[in-house]
Design an enzyme around this catalytic site. Structure first.
Site, PDB file in Angstrom:
ATOM      1  N   CYS A  62       0.851  -1.190   0.000  1.00 22.01           N
ATOM      2  CA  CYS A  62       0.000   0.000   0.000  1.00 22.01           C
ATOM      3  C   CYS A  62       0.892   1.247   0.000  1.00 22.01           C
ATOM      4  O   CYS A  62       1.912   1.290   0.684  1.00 22.01           O
ATOM      5  CB  CYS A  62      -0.950   0.118   1.174  1.00 22.01           C
ATOM      6  SG  CYS A  62      -2.151  -1.201   1.266  1.00 22.01           S
ATOM      7  N   ARG A  83       3.902  -0.151  -4.868  1.00 22.31           N
ATOM      8  CA  ARG A  83       3.650  -0.720  -3.545  1.00 22.31           C
ATOM      9  C   ARG A  83       2.310  -1.451  -3.452  1.00 22.31           C
ATOM     10  O   ARG A  83       2.052  -2.184  -2.498  1.00 22.31           O
ATOM     11  CB  ARG A  83       3.661   0.390  -2.491  1.00 22.31           C
ATOM     12  CG  ARG A  83       4.963   1.124  -2.394  1.00 22.31           C
ATOM     13  CD  ARG A  83       4.877   2.156  -1.308  1.00 22.31           C
ATOM     14  NE  ARG A  83       4.796   1.525  -0.015  1.00 22.31           N
ATOM     15  CZ  ARG A  83       5.841   1.241   0.749  1.00 22.31           C
ATOM     16  NH1 ARG A  83       7.044   1.519   0.330  1.00 22.31           N
ATOM     17  NH2 ARG A  83       5.684   0.673   1.913  1.00 22.31           N
ATOM     18  N   TRP A 130      -2.882  -2.508  -1.745  1.00 20.47           N
ATOM     19  CA  TRP A 130      -2.584  -3.927  -1.951  1.00 20.47           C
ATOM     20  C   TRP A 130      -3.454  -4.653  -0.937  1.00 20.47           C
ATOM     21  O   TRP A 130      -3.234  -4.561   0.269  1.00 20.47           O
ATOM     22  CB  TRP A 130      -1.099  -4.200  -1.711  1.00 20.47           C
ATOM     23  CG  TRP A 130      -0.687  -5.599  -1.995  1.00 20.47           C
ATOM     24  CD1 TRP A 130      -0.302  -6.109  -3.196  1.00 20.47           C
ATOM     25  CD2 TRP A 130      -0.598  -6.683  -1.054  1.00 20.47           C
ATOM     26  NE1 TRP A 130       0.006  -7.435  -3.063  1.00 20.47           N
ATOM     27  CE2 TRP A 130      -0.163  -7.822  -1.762  1.00 20.47           C
ATOM     28  CE3 TRP A 130      -0.841  -6.803   0.314  1.00 20.47           C
ATOM     29  CZ2 TRP A 130       0.038  -9.051  -1.155  1.00 20.47           C
ATOM     30  CZ3 TRP A 130      -0.657  -8.036   0.915  1.00 20.47           C
ATOM     31  CH2 TRP A 130      -0.218  -9.141   0.176  1.00 20.47           C
ATOM     32  N   ASN A 158      -1.786   1.748   5.866  1.00 19.24           N
ATOM     33  CA  ASN A 158      -0.974   0.655   5.339  1.00 19.24           C
ATOM     34  C   ASN A 158      -0.603  -0.230   6.518  1.00 19.24           C
ATOM     35  O   ASN A 158      -0.061   0.261   7.508  1.00 19.24           O
ATOM     36  CB  ASN A 158       0.293   1.227   4.678  1.00 19.24           C
ATOM     37  CG  ASN A 158       1.295   0.157   4.312  1.00 19.24           C
ATOM     38  OD1 ASN A 158       0.924  -1.000   4.098  1.00 19.24           O
ATOM     39  ND2 ASN A 158       2.558   0.532   4.227  1.00 19.24           N
ATOM     40  N   GLY A 159      -0.932  -1.523   6.429  1.00 21.95           N
ATOM     41  CA  GLY A 159      -0.635  -2.419   7.535  1.00 21.95           C
ATOM     42  C   GLY A 159      -1.825  -3.311   7.799  1.00 21.95           C
ATOM     43  O   GLY A 159      -2.720  -3.424   6.955  1.00 21.95           O
ATOM     44  N   GLU A 218      16.692 -18.152  -8.265  1.00 22.66           N
ATOM     45  CA  GLU A 218      16.345 -16.767  -8.582  1.00 22.66           C
ATOM     46  C   GLU A 218      15.759 -16.656  -9.996  1.00 22.66           C
ATOM     47  O   GLU A 218      14.788 -15.926 -10.213  1.00 22.66           O
ATOM     48  CB  GLU A 218      17.603 -15.885  -8.426  1.00 22.66           C
ATOM     49  CG  GLU A 218      17.465 -14.433  -8.829  1.00 22.66           C
ATOM     50  CD  GLU A 218      16.404 -13.650  -8.050  1.00 22.66           C
ATOM     51  OE1 GLU A 218      15.855 -14.170  -7.073  1.00 22.66           O
ATOM     52  OE2 GLU A 218      16.106 -12.520  -8.468  1.00 22.66           O
ATOM     53  N   LYS A 231      12.074 -15.216 -10.775  1.00 24.68           N
ATOM     54  CA  LYS A 231      11.832 -14.096 -11.697  1.00 24.68           C
ATOM     55  C   LYS A 231      10.748 -14.468 -12.696  1.00 24.68           C
ATOM     56  O   LYS A 231       9.834 -13.698 -12.966  1.00 24.68           O
ATOM     57  CB  LYS A 231      13.104 -13.705 -12.478  1.00 24.68           C
ATOM     58  CG  LYS A 231      14.141 -12.933 -11.768  1.00 24.68           C
ATOM     59  CD  LYS A 231      13.784 -11.516 -11.418  1.00 24.68           C
ATOM     60  CE  LYS A 231      13.054 -11.413 -10.112  1.00 24.68           C
ATOM     61  NZ  LYS A 231      13.814 -11.428  -8.900  1.00 24.68           N
ATOM     62  N   GLU A 263       7.158 -14.855 -11.012  1.00 22.19           N
ATOM     63  CA  GLU A 263       6.490 -13.664 -10.498  1.00 22.19           C
ATOM     64  C   GLU A 263       6.025 -12.709 -11.581  1.00 22.19           C
ATOM     65  O   GLU A 263       5.032 -12.013 -11.393  1.00 22.19           O
ATOM     66  CB  GLU A 263       7.302 -12.951  -9.411  1.00 22.19           C
ATOM     67  CG  GLU A 263       8.554 -12.259  -9.841  1.00 22.19           C
ATOM     68  CD  GLU A 263       9.281 -11.579  -8.665  1.00 22.19           C
ATOM     69  OE1 GLU A 263       8.642 -11.196  -7.678  1.00 22.19           O
ATOM     70  OE2 GLU A 263      10.503 -11.434  -8.757  1.00 22.19           O
ATOM     71  N   HIS A 267      16.253 -37.004  -8.119  1.00 21.88           N
ATOM     72  CA  HIS A 267      15.552 -37.416  -6.901  1.00 21.88           C
ATOM     73  C   HIS A 267      14.074 -37.013  -6.930  1.00 21.88           C
ATOM     74  O   HIS A 267      13.433 -36.938  -5.894  1.00 21.88           O
ATOM     75  CB  HIS A 267      16.240 -36.828  -5.665  1.00 21.88           C
ATOM     76  CG  HIS A 267      17.650 -37.286  -5.514  1.00 21.88           C
ATOM     77  ND1 HIS A 267      17.983 -38.570  -5.126  1.00 21.88           N
ATOM     78  CD2 HIS A 267      18.825 -36.650  -5.757  1.00 21.88           C
ATOM     79  CE1 HIS A 267      19.297 -38.698  -5.112  1.00 21.88           C
ATOM     80  NE2 HIS A 267      19.835 -37.550  -5.499  1.00 21.88           N
ATOM     81  N   LYS A 278       5.922  -4.330  -4.105  1.00 24.15           N
ATOM     82  CA  LYS A 278       7.374  -4.213  -3.978  1.00 24.15           C
ATOM     83  C   LYS A 278       7.848  -4.395  -2.541  1.00 24.15           C
ATOM     84  O   LYS A 278       8.863  -5.026  -2.291  1.00 24.15           O
ATOM     85  CB  LYS A 278       7.783  -2.833  -4.497  1.00 24.15           C
ATOM     86  CG  LYS A 278       9.267  -2.584  -4.490  1.00 24.15           C
ATOM     87  CD  LYS A 278       9.947  -3.397  -5.553  1.00 24.15           C
ATOM     88  CE  LYS A 278      11.443  -3.249  -5.544  1.00 24.15           C
ATOM     89  NZ  LYS A 278      12.081  -4.365  -6.276  1.00 24.15           N
TER      90      LYS A 278
HETATM   91  C1  AGP Z   1      11.792 -10.174  -5.735  1.00 28.64           C
HETATM   92  O1  AGP Z   1      11.710 -10.193  -7.110  1.00 28.64           O
HETATM   93  C2  AGP Z   1      10.523 -10.250  -5.055  1.00 28.64           C
HETATM   94  N1  AGP Z   1       9.616  -9.274  -5.503  1.00 28.64           N
HETATM   95  C3  AGP Z   1      10.540 -10.508  -3.570  1.00 28.64           C
HETATM   96  O2  AGP Z   1      10.848 -11.862  -3.430  1.00 28.64           O
HETATM   97  C4  AGP Z   1      11.508  -9.710  -2.658  1.00 28.64           C
HETATM   98  O3  AGP Z   1      12.819 -10.045  -2.950  1.00 28.64           O
HETATM   99  C5  AGP Z   1      11.165 -10.010  -1.200  1.00 28.64           C
HETATM  100  O4  AGP Z   1       9.865  -9.593  -0.931  1.00 28.64           O
HETATM  101  C6  AGP Z   1      12.127  -9.366  -0.232  1.00 28.64           C
HETATM  102  O5  AGP Z   1      12.107  -7.990  -0.314  1.00 28.64           O
HETATM  103  P1  AGP Z   1      13.222  -7.104   0.370  1.00 28.64           P
HETATM  104  O6  AGP Z   1      14.509  -7.433  -0.280  1.00 28.64           O
HETATM  105  O7  AGP Z   1      12.787  -5.702   0.123  1.00 28.64           O
HETATM  106  O8  AGP Z   1      13.230  -7.452   1.814  1.00 28.64           O
END
Ligand code: AGP
Length: 614
Positions: A2, A27, A76, A102-103, A487, A491, A494, A510, A609
């Protein structure tokens, strides 16, 4: 999650608030709304993006013009679906108090029941709405209170996390903000003030900011501001100068922030090392941890806590620190660490890694580690973020603002920081001066190699086009490239919504090998290191089951071209350096697959984010 923005001053509030929302949209982006005060409160809010809100405002623009105080929110969803009625701001029943939040208000159900029994009616399914009614109730109970007093009193009844901003037509020249868990920054202009979840909407107006601490409230008027704790105790606040430019949070000619940020990596890599890598002296100088280096070197064990991409960087950190500094390292998901009563003591070091510096689980892990007496060090990108402020020592990644929800440049910056840390921890203990110097030379060559990989963009785009309709992907790597496989898969999932898994290549047999058929693209990170021949065998195993192999290999590797359907050749480097290079083609591949599928890469569905809720 948010985005919150508030304004009070001499200028027209609505356009400033909308512009602020655009900067915060990463956000949260399922609904947006704005409230301004011009005698009475005017509110426009709805499901959809900030762009949709702007369109709606064109119809109701008259109502909002002339106001010089207002609040706005991009959501969000946590409680209640994304919809017009759940969008913020929320109003009390009389329509004279507006609130954005926000929260999560954890005791919202109990509060809702109680407020309902006092005649309050609810117009949304959110946890937030209880807050605005609670403020109203406090004010009614004690009419001598002002807005600040009513908010303060209401917050005593609230459990959970909040960053909130309230205005009321009963006290038109005041904006009240409060923070517990969710970040808030105050921007100090000339006769005007801004409030926001982060500095992005503020930097184009003023560089002077005050970061609110947990449990603090600010009362802001056009004439000034005061900061006190929620318990009404005055607090001294430092004014901080923002250290980034507006251009850094704009797209700069790229179609998406994510692509811009991928392409920024060579520069970012230079920035991370600037002033820290002393090639001539063959050492690293890490200002942020210098005073604690001896204690760090004596650690019985290092525990790295993080989430998502930052956790992947942490895994690479484990390999680097154990290889060079020979200190045992454990990497934990912050969300697991915080709840599992971990064995951590005063001779342990806990490193928390976070791009945003605001991730709720990572922050909680940090606090848990502190309570147990561990030395807590941070690796953060956002300067002045909560995690950066609460850690005893730490290092900034200097990657600049990362706006794309999918983390890219922050990851490579984190890995470089961890690399430098591993070398600093080794100095005088485990590896020779010459070995450190050699590693530093290798590190300084990375930006140029990364730039060469970015030149492969069109080749990677054509591979993306071939595989854009795949339903699943498997990413395999060994050693330093195993976290990169994780990673790469993250990517892809997401931003393209394709199911993808990352595995250590040897683990394939396995279980995951059962998935392989002619429809399964398998990405092998097959660079020439100590496990190269092993990974060739893994490729053979996939081929013999008709899997479609895409390989990331080193320049000049002829052997692999006969095994893989597609090969992306990247420059040669040592094993520990490799993740900094191998991740780049995977970022580009995910990006292009997602754009071919028409996905919104900068704002993927369901994500935000900065994950400031559990
Ligand atoms: C990364 O592409 C993601 N959007 C997510 O996994 C992110 O890395 C995670 O939420 C941690 O965020 P931070 O590094 O701001 O703590």
């Amino acid at each position: 999650m948010c985005g919150i923005v508030g304004y009070i001053g001499k200028r027209e509030a609505a356009p400033l608030l909308l512009n602020g929302l655009r900067r915060l949209e990463y956000r949260g982006y399922d609904s947006a709304g704005i409230a301004v005060l011009n005698g009475a409160l005017s509110v426009v809010k709805q499901k959809g993006s900030v762009g949709d809100l702007e369109n709606a405002l064109q119809e109701s623009g008259e109502r909002l013009s002339g106001a010089t105080i207002g609040i706005a929110h991009t959501r969000w969803a946590t409680h209640g679906d994304p919809s017009d009625r759940n969008a913020h701001p929320h109003l009390n029943n009389a329509g004279d108090i507006a609130l954005i939040h926000n929260g999560i208000i954890e005791n919202h159900a109990a509060l809702r029941l109680e407020l309902s029994s006092h005649g309050y009616t609810f117009n949304s399914a959110t946890d937030t709405e209880v807050l605005v009614h609670l403020i109203d109730r406090m004010w009614k109970d004690e009419p001598s209170l002002n807005l600040e007093g009513a908010v303060r009193r209401a917050l005593r009844h609230v459990e959970g996390a909040y960053g909130l901003c309230v205005i009321s037509s009963r006290e038109p020249g005041t904006l009240v903000v409060a923070r517990k868990g969710s970040p808030l920054v105050l921007g100090l202009g000339d006769g005007e003030y801004f409030v926001a979840s982060d500095a992005a909407p503020i930097v184009e107006h003023t560089r002077k900011v005050v970061y609110l601490g947990d449990g603090e409230m600010a009362v802001v008027t056009a004439e000034g501001y005061t900061v006190k704790t929620v318990e009404n105790i005055e607090t001294e606040k430092l004014i901080t100068e923002l250290d980034f430019e507006l251009g850094e949070i704009e797209k700069g000619g790229f179609e998406h922030f994510m692509l811009k940020e991928i392409f920024e990596q060579p520069d970012v890599m230079h920035d991370v090392m600037r002033g820290r890598v002393r090639l001539e002296e063959g050492r690293v100088r890490l200002g942020g941890i210098e005073d604690y280096l001896d204690r760090l070197k004596q650690a019985r064990r290092i525990v790295i806590c993080a989430c998502g991409t930052s956790w992947h960087a942490g895994l690479i950190g484990e390999y680097l620190i154990e290889e060079f500094a020979r200190i045992p390292v454990e990497v934990d998901y912050a969300s697991e660490f915080r709840y599992r009563n971990p064995i951590v003591g005063t001779d342990d070091v806990v490193i928390v890694i976070s791009q945003s510096g605001e991730t709720a689980d990572t922050l909680a892990a940090l606090r848990a580690a502190k309570e147990k007496g561990a030395l807590v060090m941070g690796i953060c990108n956002v300067v002045g973020s909560t995690i950066a402020r609460e850690t005893l020592c730490g290092m900034y990644t200097h990657a600049g603002p990362e706006v794309g929800v999918a983390s890219t440049k922050a990851f490579t910056a984190q890995v470089i920081v961890l690399y430098m840390l591993a070398l600093a921890l080794s100095k005088g203990r485990t590896i020779s001066h010459d070995e450190i110097a050699l590693n530093l030379r290798e590190l300084t060559r990375v930006p140029e190699k990364a730039a060469r990989i970015l030149e492969l963009d069109s080749q990677i785009k054509s591979i993306a086009e071939i595989f854009k309709d795949a339903k699943n992907f498997l990413y395999l790597g060994r050693g330093y490239n195993f976290p990169v496989a994780l990673e790469g898969a993250l990517k892809l999932k997401e931003i393209s919504y394709i199911h993808a898994e990352g595995y250590p290549a040897a683990e394939m047999k396995h279980g995951p090998i059962a998935l392989i058929d002619e429809d399964m693209p398998v990405i092998f990170i097959a660079t020439r290191d100590s496990t190269y021949t092993k990974i060739l065998s893994n490729i053979e195993e996939v081929r013999s089951r008709k899997g479609r192999v895409i390989a990331i290999a080193n320049d000049g590797d002829q052997e692999i071209s006969s095994l893989a359907e597609h090969v992306i050749y990247i420059p040669q480097a040592t094993g520990p350096i490799m993740p900094l290079l191998t991740v780049i083609p995977l970022q580009l591949l995910a990006y292009h697959i997602a754009t071919f599928r028409g996905c919104n890469v900068d704002r993927p569905r369901n994500l935000a984010k900065s994950v400031t809720v559990e």
